[in-house]
Motif scaffolding. Sequence first.
Motif, PDB file in Angstrom:
ATOM      1  N   GLU A 271     -16.292 -21.806  15.124  1.00  0.00           N
ATOM      2  CA  GLU A 271     -15.160 -22.649  13.523  1.00  0.00           C
ATOM      3  C   GLU A 271     -15.377 -23.592  13.993  1.00  0.00           C
ATOM      4  O   GLU A 271     -15.425 -24.270  14.429  1.00  0.00           O
ATOM      5  CB  GLU A 271     -13.535 -21.981  13.728  1.00  0.00           C
ATOM      6  N   GLU A 272     -15.647 -24.343  13.047  1.00  0.00           N
ATOM      7  CA  GLU A 272     -16.184 -25.951  12.702  1.00  0.00           C
ATOM      8  C   GLU A 272     -15.105 -26.929  11.719  1.00  0.00           C
ATOM      9  O   GLU A 272     -15.058 -26.216  10.420  1.00  0.00           O
ATOM     10  CB  GLU A 272     -17.130 -26.239  12.300  1.00  0.00           C
ATOM     11  N   ASN A 273     -14.805 -28.172  11.439  1.00  0.00           N
ATOM     12  CA  ASN A 273     -13.165 -28.568  11.159  1.00  0.00           C
ATOM     13  C   ASN A 273     -14.169 -29.489  10.695  1.00  0.00           C
ATOM     14  O   ASN A 273     -14.699 -30.895  10.299  1.00  0.00           O
ATOM     15  CB  ASN A 273     -11.954 -28.925  11.922  1.00  0.00           C
ATOM     16  N   ILE A 274     -15.215 -28.950   9.702  1.00  0.00           N
ATOM     17  CA  ILE A 274     -16.289 -29.911   9.082  1.00  0.00           C
ATOM     18  C   ILE A 274     -16.031 -29.629   7.800  1.00  0.00           C
ATOM     19  O   ILE A 274     -15.578 -28.843   6.855  1.00  0.00           O
ATOM     20  CB  ILE A 274     -17.520 -30.591   8.739  1.00  0.00           C
ATOM     21  N   GLY A 275     -16.336 -30.427   6.297  1.00  0.00           N
ATOM     22  CA  GLY A 275     -16.159 -30.064   5.358  1.00  0.00           C
ATOM     23  C   GLY A 275     -17.370 -29.320   4.324  1.00  0.00           C
ATOM     24  O   GLY A 275     -18.386 -28.862   5.146  1.00  0.00           O
ATOM     25  N   LEU A 276     -17.370 -28.722   3.500  1.00  0.00           N
ATOM     26  CA  LEU A 276     -18.476 -28.029   2.676  1.00  0.00           C
ATOM     27  C   LEU A 276     -19.760 -28.292   2.449  1.00  0.00           C
ATOM     28  O   LEU A 276     -21.230 -27.645   2.986  1.00  0.00           O
ATOM     29  CB  LEU A 276     -17.777 -26.916   1.548  1.00  0.00           C
ATOM     30  N   ALA A 277     -19.784 -29.579   2.080  1.00  0.00           N
ATOM     31  CA  ALA A 277     -21.162 -30.322   2.025  1.00  0.00           C
ATOM     32  C   ALA A 277     -21.516 -30.245   3.647  1.00  0.00           C
ATOM     33  O   ALA A 277     -22.927 -30.036   3.715  1.00  0.00           O
ATOM     34  CB  ALA A 277     -21.284 -31.628   1.589  1.00  0.00           C
TER      35      ALA A 277
ATOM     36  N   GLY B  13      -9.979 -21.901   2.932  1.00  0.00           N
ATOM     37  CA  GLY B  13     -10.555 -20.683   1.925  1.00  0.00           C
ATOM     38  C   GLY B  13      -9.702 -21.246   0.194  1.00  0.00           C
ATOM     39  O   GLY B  13      -8.285 -22.093   0.661  1.00  0.00           O
ATOM     40  N   GLY B  14      -9.644 -20.122  -0.588  1.00  0.00           N
ATOM     41  CA  GLY B  14      -8.845 -20.345  -1.528  1.00  0.00           C
ATOM     42  C   GLY B  14      -7.335 -20.496  -1.608  1.00  0.00           C
ATOM     43  O   GLY B  14      -6.872 -20.914  -2.464  1.00  0.00           O
ATOM     44  N   GLU B  15      -6.939 -20.011  -0.675  1.00  0.00           N
ATOM     45  CA  GLU B  15      -5.103 -20.107  -0.459  1.00  0.00           C
ATOM     46  C   GLU B  15      -4.854 -21.340  -0.283  1.00  0.00           C
ATOM     47  O   GLU B  15      -3.211 -22.186  -0.045  1.00  0.00           O
ATOM     48  CB  GLU B  15      -4.818 -19.114   0.365  1.00  0.00           C
ATOM     49  N   ASP B  16      -5.768 -22.117   1.092  1.00  0.00           N
ATOM     50  CA  ASP B  16      -5.196 -23.822   0.521  1.00  0.00           C
ATOM     51  C   ASP B  16      -5.612 -24.372  -0.144  1.00  0.00           C
ATOM     52  O   ASP B  16      -4.460 -25.445   0.203  1.00  0.00           O
ATOM     53  CB  ASP B  16      -6.646 -23.957   2.198  1.00  0.00           C
ATOM     54  N   ILE B  17      -6.645 -24.458  -1.505  1.00  0.00           N
ATOM     55  CA  ILE B  17      -6.185 -24.639  -2.640  1.00  0.00           C
ATOM     56  C   ILE B  17      -4.986 -24.668  -3.053  1.00  0.00           C
ATOM     57  O   ILE B  17      -3.937 -26.313  -3.582  1.00  0.00           O
ATOM     58  CB  ILE B  17      -7.616 -24.195  -3.047  1.00  0.00           C
TER      59      ILE B  17
ATOM     60  N   LYS C 100      -4.645 -39.498   3.745  1.00  0.00           N
ATOM     61  CA  LYS C 100      -5.638 -40.336   3.652  1.00  0.00           C
ATOM     62  C   LYS C 100      -6.660 -39.574   2.377  1.00  0.00           C
ATOM     63  O   LYS C 100      -7.206 -40.405   2.064  1.00  0.00           O
ATOM     64  CB  LYS C 100      -5.908 -40.348   4.582  1.00  0.00           C
ATOM     65  N   ALA C 101      -6.854 -38.356   2.445  1.00  0.00           N
ATOM     66  CA  ALA C 101      -7.930 -37.438   2.278  1.00  0.00           C
ATOM     67  C   ALA C 101      -7.811 -37.690   0.793  1.00  0.00           C
ATOM     68  O   ALA C 101      -8.412 -37.675   0.256  1.00  0.00           O
ATOM     69  CB  ALA C 101      -8.223 -36.000   2.748  1.00  0.00           C
TER      70      ALA C 101
ATOM     71  N   ASN D  66      -7.949 -31.787 -10.247  1.00  0.00           N
ATOM     72  CA  ASN D  66      -9.111 -32.418  -9.701  1.00  0.00           C
ATOM     73  C   ASN D  66      -8.748 -31.770  -8.356  1.00  0.00           C
ATOM     74  O   ASN D  66      -9.857 -32.232  -7.277  1.00  0.00           O
ATOM     75  CB  ASN D  66      -9.419 -32.266 -10.723  1.00  0.00           C
ATOM     76  N   VAL D  67      -7.445 -32.353  -7.613  1.00  0.00           N
ATOM     77  CA  VAL D  67      -7.732 -32.597  -6.491  1.00  0.00           C
ATOM     78  C   VAL D  67      -7.906 -31.168  -5.814  1.00  0.00           C
ATOM     79  O   VAL D  67      -8.044 -31.398  -4.375  1.00  0.00           O
ATOM     80  CB  VAL D  67      -7.060 -33.477  -6.061  1.00  0.00           C
ATOM     81  N   PRO D  68      -6.846 -30.271  -5.834  1.00  0.00           N
ATOM     82  CA  PRO D  68      -7.244 -29.517  -4.662  1.00  0.00           C
ATOM     83  C   PRO D  68      -8.506 -28.384  -4.194  1.00  0.00           C
ATOM     84  O   PRO D  68      -8.742 -28.983  -2.811  1.00  0.00           O
ATOM     85  CB  PRO D  68      -6.500 -28.855  -4.888  1.00  0.00           C
ATOM     86  N   PRO D  69      -9.083 -28.397  -5.490  1.00  0.00           N
ATOM     87  CA  PRO D  69     -10.275 -27.876  -4.937  1.00  0.00           C
ATOM     88  C   PRO D  69     -11.186 -28.784  -4.125  1.00  0.00           C
ATOM     89  O   PRO D  69     -12.217 -28.295  -3.787  1.00  0.00           O
ATOM     90  CB  PRO D  69     -11.051 -27.652  -6.199  1.00  0.00           C
ATOM     91  N   MET D  70     -11.259 -29.953  -4.078  1.00  0.00           N
ATOM     92  CA  MET D  70     -12.235 -31.388  -3.993  1.00  0.00           C
ATOM     93  C   MET D  70     -11.347 -31.122  -2.285  1.00  0.00           C
ATOM     94  O   MET D  70     -12.733 -31.194  -1.258  1.00  0.00           O
ATOM     95  CB  MET D  70     -12.035 -32.404  -3.835  1.00  0.00           C
ATOM     96  N   GLY D  71     -10.651 -30.015  -1.890  1.00  0.00           N
ATOM     97  CA  GLY D  71     -10.479 -30.065  -0.309  1.00  0.00           C
ATOM     98  C   GLY D  71     -11.259 -29.388  -0.006  1.00  0.00           C
ATOM     99  O   GLY D  71     -12.108 -29.558   1.374  1.00  0.00           O
TER     100      GLY D  71
END
Length: 599
Positions: A472-478, A322-326, A78-79, A398-403
């Motif tokens: 620790e929060e489960n929200i997006g960067l913005a 973080g970066g490894e998740d991308i 979905k994401a 361009n999708v992975p970093p938008m995660g």
Amino acid sequence: MDYLKSALPSQIMSERGSNLVVINPGSANIRIGLASQDTPFNIPHCIAHHTKQVPKRNVQDQMLNSQVTTAQHMEREKAYDVIASLLKIPFLDEEPSGNSFINSIVLNAQMGRVDGYNPHIIRKDLPFSWTNVYEEVTGSSSQSALEISNKDETSESLDPKEGIDLKEIGVSNRKLRKFICGEEALRIAPTEPYCLCRPIRRGHLNISQHYPMQQVREDLRAIWDWILIEKLHIPRNERNMYSAILVMPETFDNREIKEILSLVLRELCFGSAVVHQEGLAAVFGNGLSTACVVNIGAQVTSLICIEDGGALPSTAKTLTFGGEDISRSLLWMQRHHQTWPQIRTDMLTKPIDLLMLNQLKESYCEIREGQLDAVGVVHSYEDKVPPGSHRTRLTALNVPPMGLFYPTLFAPDVYPPPPRTWFKDYEDMLEDTWHIDFARRPDMSDTFYPNVNGGLPMWESYPVFSTKPKKEENIGLADAITNCILSTGRIDIQRKLFCSIQLVGGVALTNGLVAAVEERVLHAIPPNEAIDTVEVIQSRTNPTFVSWKGGAILGVLDLGRDSWINREDWIHNGVHIGSNRKYKDSYYLQAQAMCYMNS
């Protein structure tokens, strides 16, 4: 003070930083070097031990691996579709049009890049080599004989059969190394009898039922000792003449910080040490005094607001990606689109695959609208065979970093965070210090140790919070940036911080990330807030090293050293109320440092 104003900054750093070792530990890498250096050593924070355990584990944590549930997999898909609609690319299960695919094949043959070509990117297509796990044999008679046999003047007089025997003797005397540190540890072949350990994971000491605290400390000591000897050339018997500046992530808990201090002062034998926050150091590394620091590391992202050189503890937030998740999501997408070669790539149990995926991510991933494909070289690292190369088409780059903005894209198919029960600390080292009346030296002013009766005026309008575990929060960067800044509660500082967002960490180098942060943070601000401008400040130095550089600046400018901890004091007394040396004192900076930075 006159010296600071008259001397050149490079001269100050060179003269006063030659005996200061700045240490900035992270989950995946450690940045370490002398304060007089321009850039630190950036070394993978891991160690591989020789093991005879059966069955052998390639990675110490692989027993903790968790599987993706059906619900998590659906959330990930979905994401992806949400991101695809924003970037104007096909959805996950929607194939691109035939013409675009044919065009991509033509472009592949012509230029090796389908779209979004960036000439500034230096692509590394060479495979990693396997690490030599054997010790160098020196001083033995067989080695001497081999060296003699290689000399030109005696090569003709030696019998060929004798030469073979000498080589066999040399091979038979080879001995496996007891441990291997840094990138070499990540490049060990899976068939070799070694187990990789990471003493820090997801922003905390990596303590589990398979990795006890004593072993974590011993591994940290071995890695740091190896770096100090092999890279910085500081032997153990000279370290009492050096001081350590610990630039610690905000994710660390009270007891973890004390364990690191004990490691530096007891086991590594530094003469003194001081602790500074990573976010605070990042601000000074860029020559600022106020900013919202967003540190996107390899495994965690931490945020904190800095106002006039002082951190605001209530604004701190931690995001568990973080970066490894991308890199992980990049692999998942290529496999879903069936663009990945038919090779066994496993970044969880084969660390060398993680190195390769990180390299692909850094070379090709960026944030921009439209279909973004590329032709890259993927390497296969199979048991007992040389690395293989596979030229392949990579899609949806361009999708992975938008995660970062939609973290459900990073399904948690990796090791969970360490358990938190161990970190309960009754001897609280991080307690609030601005309301405690410290015993002071007669020559110190009331403003040096701030409290509610006197001190820095910026703290007078802030309530005193009791120390709580890091949230620790489960929200997006913005959303995290917006919540972090709005939690300050004052419109004047909010407007200033929204125009002073600072991105730190290797992920900050991602093309298009700055524009994406500005756009998405602006949309995340509630409409009832009187804020209409968002700006990310351009980093003056490499974002990967900016916190380390700030730690070096803070150490060099700290003339009084009243917050430094001496080795003897720590061993005999530790740090306690009334000692004038507490970790949270790093929230406040001495007047001469602020005066110099702002002049």
